[in-house]
Write a protein that holds these residues in place. Structure first.
Motif, short mmCIF file in Angstrom:
data_model
loop_
_atom_site.label_atom_id
_atom_site.label_comp_id
_atom_site.label_asym_id
_atom_site.label_seq_id
_atom_site.Cartn_x
_atom_site.Cartn_y
_atom_site.Cartn_z
N VAL A 50 0.84 -1.20 0.00
CA VAL A 50 0.00 0.00 0.00
C VAL A 50 0.88 1.26 0.00
O VAL A 50 0.62 2.21 -0.74
N THR A 51 1.92 1.26 0.81
CA THR A 51 2.82 2.41 0.89
C THR A 51 3.53 2.64 -0.44
O THR A 51 3.62 3.78 -0.93
N VAL A 52 4.02 1.56 -1.04
CA VAL A 52 4.73 1.67 -2.32
C VAL A 52 3.79 2.17 -3.41
O VAL A 52 4.13 3.06 -4.19
N ARG A 53 2.58 1.61 -3.46
CA ARG A 53 1.63 2.04 -4.48
C ARG A 53 1.25 3.51 -4.33
O ARG A 53 1.05 4.22 -5.31
N ASN A 54 1.15 3.95 -3.08
CA ASN A 54 0.82 5.35 -2.81
C ASN A 54 1.92 6.26 -3.37
O ASN A 54 1.64 7.25 -4.06
N ALA A 55 3.17 5.91 -3.10
CA ALA A 55 4.30 6.72 -3.58
C ALA A 55 4.36 6.72 -5.11
O ALA A 55 4.50 7.78 -5.75
#
Length: 240
Positions: A50-55
């Protein structure tokens, strides 16, 4: 490897955004290159998907990255629009856009003019001609493959500096002739293997082909060229 810190106030997705942006700007990932996959980034920086996709999503929204279905995520290639005030000069146009131009000679040889080329150069079929292929780059990114043809009498073109100097300047200094008129023909051309290799794009990529006859003061043909342009990088402009 720069580690991300979960103990500071800056969210992890923002830290990854800033890290990837810094790597892109510093040339770790140049324009057109593929960045690591979501899975690789998760493992490298110990982050959730989720964090990677957000970035990554924010980098895409900011036109820094581009997603290609089934292929991955790539660094977006800047698009440059030719200056209408550069008088057709690639070098001047880049300078006016604040970009750095460069030119590389791909090949230089004598050829026999076939039927089509002899008509463009106003020569007899089978007459000697000179062919120079040059790759034009913007900020190091290949944008145009230019193929220039000259009358075989222009022997000076076989040794002339056409990487750092404009062709028209070289011709004027060696022959006294100057370009006064341009006749352009436009068409869509699908890149062959050689063109694709030079322009760093897949074969059959649609290119803008500009066929240009350059006339001298007496309306004789000065030279003829064909430009194969990656229109996703460089926008050709015609003045009135």
């Amino acid at each position: 490897m720069k580690l991300l810190n979960s103990d500071i106030a800056i969210p992890l997705y923002q830290q990854l955004y800033d890290l990837l942006l810094d790597q892109i700007r510093s040339g770790v990932y140049p324009p057109g290159s593929k960045i690591p996959s979501e899975e690789e980034l998760c493992k490298t920086y110990d982050l959730s998907r989720v964090t990677v996709r957000n970035a990554l999503g924010r980098l895409v929204d900011d036109n820094i990255l581009v997603k290609r279905h089934g292929k991955g995520t790539f660094v977006a290639t800047p698009v440059f629009t030719e200056s209408a005030y550069a008088n057709g000069s690639f070098t001047k146009s880049c300078e006016q856009m604040g970009a750095t131009p460069s030119t590389q000679v791909v090949s230089r040889k004598q050829v026999k003019a076939g039927k089509a080329l002899s008509k463009q150069l106003q020569l007899e079929e089978g007459a000697k001609a000179i062919c120079i292929k040059r790759l034009r780059c913007i900020n190091g990114v290949a944008a145009i493959l230019e193929v220039d043809y000259f009358n075989g009498d222009m022997d000076f073109m076989m040794e002339a500096d056409v990487e750092t100097r404009p062709i028209l300047d070289v011709i004027r200094e060696n022959s006294g002739l100057a370009g006064r008129q341009y006749i352009d023909t436009f068409e869509v051309h699908f890149a062959n293997r050689e063109q694709a290799g030079c322009l760093k794009c897949p074969a059959n990529t649609p290119l803008l082909k500009v066929s240009q006859v350059v006339l001298n003061e007496m309306r004789g043909v000065l030279y003829y060229n064909e430009q194969y342009i990656r229109s996703d990088i460089y926008k050709y402009v015609m003045g009135s």
